[in-house]
Design a protein around this motif. Structure first.
Motif, PDB file in Angstrom:
ATOM      1  N   LYS A   1      39.256  38.130  45.775  1.00 35.50           N
ATOM      2  CA  LYS A   1      38.787  39.184  44.872  1.00 35.50           C
ATOM      3  C   LYS A   1      39.852  40.241  44.641  1.00 35.50           C
ATOM      4  CE  LYS A   1      36.501  41.894  48.426  1.00 35.50           C
ATOM      5  NZ  LYS A   1      35.206  42.343  48.904  1.00 35.50           N
ATOM      6  N   ASN A   2      40.733  40.464  45.620  1.00 35.35           N
ATOM      7  CA  ASN A   2      41.795  41.444  45.439  1.00 35.35           C
ATOM      8  C   ASN A   2      42.796  40.992  44.378  1.00 35.35           C
ATOM      9  OD1 ASN A   2      42.738  39.386  47.147  1.00 35.35           O
ATOM     10  ND2 ASN A   2      44.045  40.767  48.317  1.00 35.35           N
ATOM     11  N   VAL A   3      43.046  39.708  44.303  1.00 38.91           N
ATOM     12  CA  VAL A   3      43.964  39.186  43.285  1.00 38.91           C
ATOM     13  C   VAL A   3      43.284  39.219  41.915  1.00 38.91           C
ATOM     14  CG1 VAL A   3      45.425  37.249  42.608  1.00 38.91           C
ATOM     15  CG2 VAL A   3      45.112  37.773  45.033  1.00 38.91           C
ATOM     16  N   VAL A   4      41.985  38.993  41.879  1.00 40.81           N
ATOM     17  CA  VAL A   4      41.221  39.158  40.640  1.00 40.81           C
ATOM     18  C   VAL A   4      41.352  40.608  40.170  1.00 40.81           C
ATOM     19  CG1 VAL A   4      38.915  39.145  39.603  1.00 40.81           C
ATOM     20  CG2 VAL A   4      39.584  37.301  41.163  1.00 40.81           C
ATOM     21  N   ALA A   5      41.206  41.554  41.090  1.00 38.05           N
ATOM     22  CA  ALA A   5      41.322  42.977  40.747  1.00 38.05           C
ATOM     23  C   ALA A   5      42.713  43.310  40.211  1.00 38.05           C
ATOM     24  CB  ALA A   5      40.995  43.842  41.961  1.00 38.05           C
ATOM     25  N   LEU A   6      43.744  42.733  40.819  1.00 35.51           N
ATOM     26  CA  LEU A   6      45.101  42.967  40.321  1.00 35.51           C
ATOM     27  C   LEU A   6      45.246  42.434  38.906  1.00 35.51           C
ATOM     28  CD1 LEU A   6      48.005  43.900  40.600  1.00 35.51           C
ATOM     29  CD2 LEU A   6      48.499  41.780  41.851  1.00 35.51           C
ATOM     30  N   GLY A   7      44.696  41.270  38.647  1.00 32.86           N
ATOM     31  CA  GLY A   7      44.730  40.726  37.294  1.00 32.86           C
ATOM     32  C   GLY A   7      44.042  41.643  36.306  1.00 32.86           C
ATOM     33  N   ALA A   8      42.873  42.162  36.685  1.00 30.62           N
ATOM     34  CA  ALA A   8      42.142  43.077  35.805  1.00 30.62           C
ATOM     35  C   ALA A   8      42.936  44.353  35.566  1.00 30.62           C
ATOM     36  CB  ALA A   8      40.776  43.396  36.408  1.00 30.62           C
ATOM     37  N   LEU A   9      43.573  44.850  36.602  1.00 26.69           N
ATOM     38  CA  LEU A   9      44.390  46.060  36.479  1.00 26.69           C
ATOM     39  C   LEU A   9      45.561  45.845  35.527  1.00 26.69           C
ATOM     40  CD1 LEU A   9      45.095  48.941  37.381  1.00 26.69           C
ATOM     41  CD2 LEU A   9      46.287  47.922  39.340  1.00 26.69           C
ATOM     42  N   VAL A  10      46.254  44.742  35.681  1.00 25.41           N
ATOM     43  CA  VAL A  10      47.383  44.435  34.790  1.00 25.41           C
ATOM     44  C   VAL A  10      46.884  44.186  33.368  1.00 25.41           C
ATOM     45  CG1 VAL A  10      49.253  42.788  34.323  1.00 25.41           C
ATOM     46  CG2 VAL A  10      48.876  43.621  36.652  1.00 25.41           C
TER      47      VAL A  10
ATOM     48  N   ALA B   1      43.106  33.117  40.144  1.00 22.25           N
ATOM     49  CA  ALA B   1      42.366  34.369  40.335  1.00 22.25           C
ATOM     50  C   ALA B   1      43.002  35.491  39.513  1.00 22.25           C
ATOM     51  CB  ALA B   1      42.337  34.745  41.814  1.00 22.25           C
ATOM     52  N   PHE B   2      44.323  35.577  39.552  1.00 21.15           N
ATOM     53  CA  PHE B   2      45.002  36.607  38.765  1.00 21.15           C
ATOM     54  C   PHE B   2      44.708  36.413  37.279  1.00 21.15           C
ATOM     55  CE2 PHE B   2      48.454  37.929  36.046  1.00 21.15           C
ATOM     56  CZ  PHE B   2      48.495  39.287  36.332  1.00 21.15           C
TER      57      PHE B   2
ATOM     58  N   PRO C   1      50.835  28.761  51.539  1.00 18.19           N
ATOM     59  CA  PRO C   1      51.240  27.993  50.356  1.00 18.19           C
ATOM     60  C   PRO C   1      50.091  27.230  49.705  1.00 18.19           C
ATOM     61  CG  PRO C   1      52.176  27.046  52.362  1.00 18.19           C
ATOM     62  CD  PRO C   1      51.532  28.342  52.745  1.00 18.19           C
ATOM     63  N   GLU C   2      49.097  26.858  50.497  1.00 22.41           N
ATOM     64  CA  GLU C   2      47.955  26.127  49.953  1.00 22.41           C
ATOM     65  C   GLU C   2      47.081  26.998  49.056  1.00 22.41           C
ATOM     66  OE1 GLU C   2      46.422  28.286  53.505  1.00 22.41           O
ATOM     67  OE2 GLU C   2      48.289  27.244  53.060  1.00 22.41           O
ATOM     68  N   MET C   3      47.260  28.322  49.104  1.00 24.29           N
ATOM     69  CA  MET C   3      46.435  29.250  48.329  1.00 24.29           C
ATOM     70  C   MET C   3      47.089  29.717  47.031  1.00 24.29           C
ATOM     71  SD  MET C   3      43.504  29.956  49.919  1.00 24.29           S
ATOM     72  CE  MET C   3      43.019  31.556  49.311  1.00 24.29           C
ATOM     73  N   VAL C   4      48.355  29.407  46.821  1.00 16.36           N
ATOM     74  CA  VAL C   4      49.069  29.961  45.669  1.00 16.36           C
ATOM     75  C   VAL C   4      48.417  29.567  44.344  1.00 16.36           C
ATOM     76  CG1 VAL C   4      51.270  30.011  44.414  1.00 16.36           C
ATOM     77  CG2 VAL C   4      51.247  30.229  46.896  1.00 16.36           C
ATOM     78  N   ALA C   5      48.058  28.313  44.177  1.00 16.54           N
ATOM     79  CA  ALA C   5      47.438  27.880  42.919  1.00 16.54           C
ATOM     80  C   ALA C   5      46.121  28.618  42.683  1.00 16.54           C
ATOM     81  CB  ALA C   5      47.203  26.369  42.921  1.00 16.54           C
ATOM     82  N   LEU C   6      45.340  28.798  43.734  1.00 17.24           N
ATOM     83  CA  LEU C   6      44.079  29.527  43.617  1.00 17.24           C
ATOM     84  C   LEU C   6      44.333  31.004  43.308  1.00 17.24           C
ATOM     85  CD1 LEU C   6      41.000  29.395  43.773  1.00 17.24           C
ATOM     86  CD2 LEU C   6      41.196  29.750  46.254  1.00 17.24           C
TER      87      LEU C   6
ATOM     88  N   ILE D   1      33.777  36.670  40.262  1.00 17.35           N
ATOM     89  CA  ILE D   1      34.840  35.822  39.696  1.00 17.35           C
ATOM     90  C   ILE D   1      35.505  35.020  40.808  1.00 17.35           C
ATOM     91  CG2 ILE D   1      37.098  35.848  38.553  1.00 17.35           C
ATOM     92  CD1 ILE D   1      36.049  38.330  36.961  1.00 17.35           C
ATOM     93  N   ALA D   2      35.796  35.684  41.933  1.00 18.46           N
ATOM     94  CA  ALA D   2      36.428  34.995  43.061  1.00 18.46           C
ATOM     95  C   ALA D   2      35.532  33.879  43.595  1.00 18.46           C
ATOM     96  CB  ALA D   2      36.754  36.001  44.166  1.00 18.46           C
ATOM     97  N   LEU D   3      34.233  34.149  43.701  1.00 14.96           N
ATOM     98  CA  LEU D   3      33.299  33.121  44.173  1.00 14.96           C
ATOM     99  C   LEU D   3      33.220  31.953  43.196  1.00 14.96           C
ATOM    100  CD1 LEU D   3      30.455  35.349  45.643  1.00 14.96           C
ATOM    101  CD2 LEU D   3      31.948  33.776  46.917  1.00 14.96           C
ATOM    102  N   ASP D   4      33.237  32.256  41.896  1.00 20.35           N
ATOM    103  CA  ASP D   4      33.245  31.184  40.894  1.00 20.35           C
ATOM    104  C   ASP D   4      34.471  30.296  41.038  1.00 20.35           C
ATOM    105  OD1 ASP D   4      30.837  32.017  39.840  1.00 20.35           O
ATOM    106  OD2 ASP D   4      31.724  33.027  38.098  1.00 20.35           O
ATOM    107  N   LEU D   5      35.586  30.879  41.501  1.00 20.88           N
ATOM    108  CA  LEU D   5      36.813  30.109  41.720  1.00 20.88           C
ATOM    109  C   LEU D   5      36.815  29.416  43.087  1.00 20.88           C
ATOM    110  CD1 LEU D   5      39.371  32.613  40.189  1.00 20.88           C
ATOM    111  CD2 LEU D   5      38.733  30.380  39.257  1.00 20.88           C
ATOM    112  N   GLY D   6      35.853  29.790  43.947  1.00 18.93           N
ATOM    113  CA  GLY D   6      35.713  29.074  45.205  1.00 18.93           C
ATOM    114  C   GLY D   6      36.016  29.838  46.475  1.00 18.93           C
ATOM    115  N   ASP D   7      36.421  31.123  46.393  1.00 20.09           N
ATOM    116  CA  ASP D   7      36.790  31.825  47.621  1.00 20.09           C
ATOM    117  C   ASP D   7      36.716  33.338  47.402  1.00 20.09           C
ATOM    118  OD1 ASP D   7      37.972  32.831  49.961  1.00 20.09           O
ATOM    119  OD2 ASP D   7      39.424  31.197  50.047  1.00 20.09           O
ATOM    120  N   ALA D   8      35.787  33.989  48.064  1.00 17.46           N
ATOM    121  CA  ALA D   8      35.601  35.435  47.902  1.00 17.46           C
ATOM    122  C   ALA D   8      36.825  36.235  48.339  1.00 17.46           C
ATOM    123  CB  ALA D   8      34.380  35.902  48.695  1.00 17.46           C
ATOM    124  N   ARG D   9      37.655  35.670  49.204  1.00 21.79           N
ATOM    125  CA  ARG D   9      38.829  36.408  49.704  1.00 21.79           C
ATOM    126  C   ARG D   9      39.836  36.738  48.617  1.00 21.79           C
ATOM    127  NH1 ARG D   9      41.000  32.476  54.102  1.00 21.79           N
ATOM    128  NH2 ARG D   9      40.491  31.088  52.375  1.00 21.79           N
TER     129      ARG D   9
END
Length: 173
Positions: A117-126, A159-160, A150-155, A107-115
Motif C-alpha cells: 500500500k505504501n508503493v500505491v501511495a507513492l504512485g498516487a502522490l507522483v 502497485a506504483f 527481488p521477488e517483489m519488484v514486479a508487484l 488497491i494493494a489487496l486487489d494486487l495480492g498483498d496489503a504490504r
C-alpha cells in the motif's frame, strides 16, 4: 508503525535524487515499536536542501487516522494531504489544504498483498504532484527493493502504476 512510511520516504528520496534533485530523508520513530506513529521528513530541492526538517510540509501522506490527526494541521496552506481512504473513511477538514483520499490498501489487496500500500501511495502522490517522472520511481524501486526482495519488484512496479492511475483520477475533498 508498520505501514511502510519509512520505505515510502526512502523511495521518494531515492527517486528524487535519480531525477537530479537534492533530497534528504530523516526517519522518526515514536517510543512504540509497533502500532505507534512513525514518520519521516523528506525534503526535495532543485539545488540544495538547506534544512532536512519539515515542520510545515507541503505534502502529508497518512496511512491511518492517528497520523492524519497528529500531522494534518502542520501541512502548510496550499499543501496537500493524501490519505488511505480504505482505512480512514472520511478525513477531517483542513483549512487551505487539498485533501485527497486514495484507497491504497484496497488497491494493494486487489494486487495480492496489503504490504504494498505504501508503493500505491507513492504512485498516487507522483500521479497527483508530478514532482518526478514515473521512470525515476521505477529505478528507485529496482535499486532499493530489488536487492532486499527481488521477488517483489514486479508487484511493486504494478502497485506504483496502479497508484499513479488512482492519483490521476482521485477526487479532491
Amino acid at each position: 508503525g508498520g505501514d511502510g512510511a519509512q520505505t515510502l520516504a526512502l523511495l521518494t528520496t531515492t527517486a528524487a535524487i535519480h531525477a537530479g534533485y537534492d533530497a534528504t530523508c530523516i526517519p522518526s520513530y515514536g517510543p512504540e515499536s509497533r502500532g505507534g506513529t512513525s514518520y519521516a521528513d523528506v525534503h526535495i530541492a532543485a539545488t540544495e536542501v538547506l534544512s532536512p526538517a519539515a515542520p510545515h510540509p507541503h505534502v502529508l501522506v497518512a496511512f491511518n487516522g492517528q497520523s492524519l490527526q497528529k500531522f494534518g494541521a502542520a501541512v502548510r496552506p496550499g499543501g496537500m494531504i493524501l490519505y488511505d481512504s480504505s482505512v480512514v473513511r472520511e478525513a477531517p477538514p483542513f483549512a487551505e489544504v487539498r485533501v485527497i483520499g486514495v484507497p491504497c490498501t484496497h488497491i494493494a489487496l486487489d494486487l495480492g498483498d496489503a504490504r504494498i500500500k505504501n508503493v500505491v501511495a507513492l504512485g498516487a502522490l507522483v500521479g497527483r504532484r508530478r514532482f518526478v517522472e514515473p521512470e525515476s520511481v521505477h529505478a528507485a524501486l529496482g535499486r532499493l527493493l530489488g536487492s532486499r526482495h527481488p521477488e517483489m519488484v514486479a508487484l511493486d512496479l504494478a502497485a506504483f502504476d496502479a497508484g499513479y492511475e488512482a492519483g490521476l483520477e482521485s477526487v479532491i475533498a
